[in-house]
Scaffold this active site. Sequence first.
Site, PDB file in Angstrom:
ATOM      1  N   ILE A  61     -14.014   7.938   6.168  1.00  0.00           N
ATOM      2  CA  ILE A  61     -14.603   7.584   7.454  1.00  0.00           C
ATOM      3  C   ILE A  61     -14.529   8.752   8.433  1.00  0.00           C
ATOM      4  O   ILE A  61     -15.484   9.021   9.170  1.00  0.00           O
ATOM      5  CB  ILE A  61     -13.906   6.335   8.030  1.00  0.00           C
ATOM      6  CG1 ILE A  61     -14.320   5.089   7.241  1.00  0.00           C
ATOM      7  CG2 ILE A  61     -14.245   6.148   9.508  1.00  0.00           C
ATOM      8  CD1 ILE A  61     -13.613   3.819   7.665  1.00  0.00           C
ATOM      9  N   TYR A 202       0.677  -2.567   5.610  1.00  0.00           N
ATOM     10  CA  TYR A 202      -0.539  -2.046   6.243  1.00  0.00           C
ATOM     11  C   TYR A 202      -1.003  -2.996   7.341  1.00  0.00           C
ATOM     12  O   TYR A 202      -1.324  -2.566   8.458  1.00  0.00           O
ATOM     13  CB  TYR A 202      -1.620  -1.886   5.175  1.00  0.00           C
ATOM     14  CG  TYR A 202      -2.965  -1.451   5.710  1.00  0.00           C
ATOM     15  CD1 TYR A 202      -3.190  -0.145   6.101  1.00  0.00           C
ATOM     16  CD2 TYR A 202      -4.026  -2.353   5.790  1.00  0.00           C
ATOM     17  CE1 TYR A 202      -4.430   0.271   6.570  1.00  0.00           C
ATOM     18  CE2 TYR A 202      -5.263  -1.955   6.254  1.00  0.00           C
ATOM     19  CZ  TYR A 202      -5.462  -0.647   6.644  1.00  0.00           C
ATOM     20  OH  TYR A 202      -6.692  -0.247   7.112  1.00  0.00           O
ATOM     21  N   LYS A 206      -1.323  -2.271  11.444  1.00  0.00           N
ATOM     22  CA  LYS A 206      -2.562  -2.464  12.198  1.00  0.00           C
ATOM     23  C   LYS A 206      -2.401  -3.540  13.270  1.00  0.00           C
ATOM     24  O   LYS A 206      -2.973  -3.424  14.364  1.00  0.00           O
ATOM     25  CB  LYS A 206      -3.709  -2.834  11.243  1.00  0.00           C
ATOM     26  CG  LYS A 206      -4.059  -1.730  10.246  1.00  0.00           C
ATOM     27  CD  LYS A 206      -4.472  -0.430  10.942  1.00  0.00           C
ATOM     28  CE  LYS A 206      -4.933   0.630   9.970  1.00  0.00           C
ATOM     29  NZ  LYS A 206      -5.375   1.880  10.628  1.00  0.00           N
ATOM     30  N   SER A 238     -14.228   4.248   1.012  1.00  0.00           N
ATOM     31  CA  SER A 238     -13.563   5.417   1.595  1.00  0.00           C
ATOM     32  C   SER A 238     -12.431   5.827   0.668  1.00  0.00           C
ATOM     33  O   SER A 238     -12.219   5.224  -0.380  1.00  0.00           O
ATOM     34  CB  SER A 238     -13.010   5.100   2.997  1.00  0.00           C
ATOM     35  OG  SER A 238     -11.857   4.301   2.910  1.00  0.00           O
TER      36      SER A 238
END
Length: 338
Positions: A61, A202, A206, A238
């Site tokens: 990205i 993860y 976030k 990605s």
Amino acid sequence: MEEGVCCVLFWAALVCVLVLLGLFIRADCDFTLQWAKTFGTKPDVALRGKVVWITGASGGIGEELAYQLAAAGARLVLSARREAALERVKQNCLERYTLEDKDVLVLPLDLLDRASHPEKTEAALRYFGNIDMLVNNGGRSQRGLFVDTDVEVYQSLMELNYLGTVSITKQVLPHMIRQGSGIIATVSSLAGLAGTPLATGYSASKHALQGFFNALRPELTGSPGITISMICPGPVVSQIVQNAFTEHVDKSLSSAGDQTHKMSTERCVQLMVAGLANQLKEMWISHQPFLLFVYVWQYMPTLAWYLTNKLGSKRVQNFKAGLDADSAYFTKMKAKTT
């Protein structure tokens, strides 16, 4: 007469609902972002000449973001650990677009080395004189069951995804306050809005970013020229999967699996750039049914928990069976390749 008017209004409302439903079924982003992409200020108008610092710019990205911002005429600071990869991205920007060599600064950066962040920020400011936008894109994902995962993996995820981002923001924000304008954009995830099984660490990192920036935004009401923008993509093609943490810090993922069902990097970044050009505070970017799922989480959490348990259970079962955990939920799963 009144009955006729009511009938017309009813059918008009029904048509509007059906049109919106049709648009939503085909949508790959939230309604506000759809409006900005279609009717809002174009990136080459809003971003031309702006200085944009991108972390994680060596691939995925971040790399595509560099290209699309270069196409819009923005000047770039490209940061990541891999200097050779950054030089490649810079060269592509210069060859494909109208930027000159002086318009792109390669600035190697390690998000974990927080002591170096003041010096790196000063280097960017010395080179360009200002920073108009910071895109916090650097970070890593995770694949693994919590019961099998070392605590060190969770520490590494928070150090990199959360504290690394906070540290860079801490250095850039005072400059933006002084200049009276700027955009702090952070690439979060739909996993930052609704937890994702096999990515507990993860998701936590976030969620931490969402909480931090949502709390920071009202602290900046005295600086109305500064926008805090949270970008929440769903599954996107990605390099984040290839680089994901597993159960152990030093163990790499054996296979990234099939990614053909995911949104293309190019389309994701097109939507991101449209949102940034229009200074949106939050963007949801995903194909269906994941976009629908986040709306359900927002407005019908009880139903969302039911769906999470059903779909999450399937994801975990596939992972335990050695299948592609990241494949689409609603297609036949494919066995992992070695």
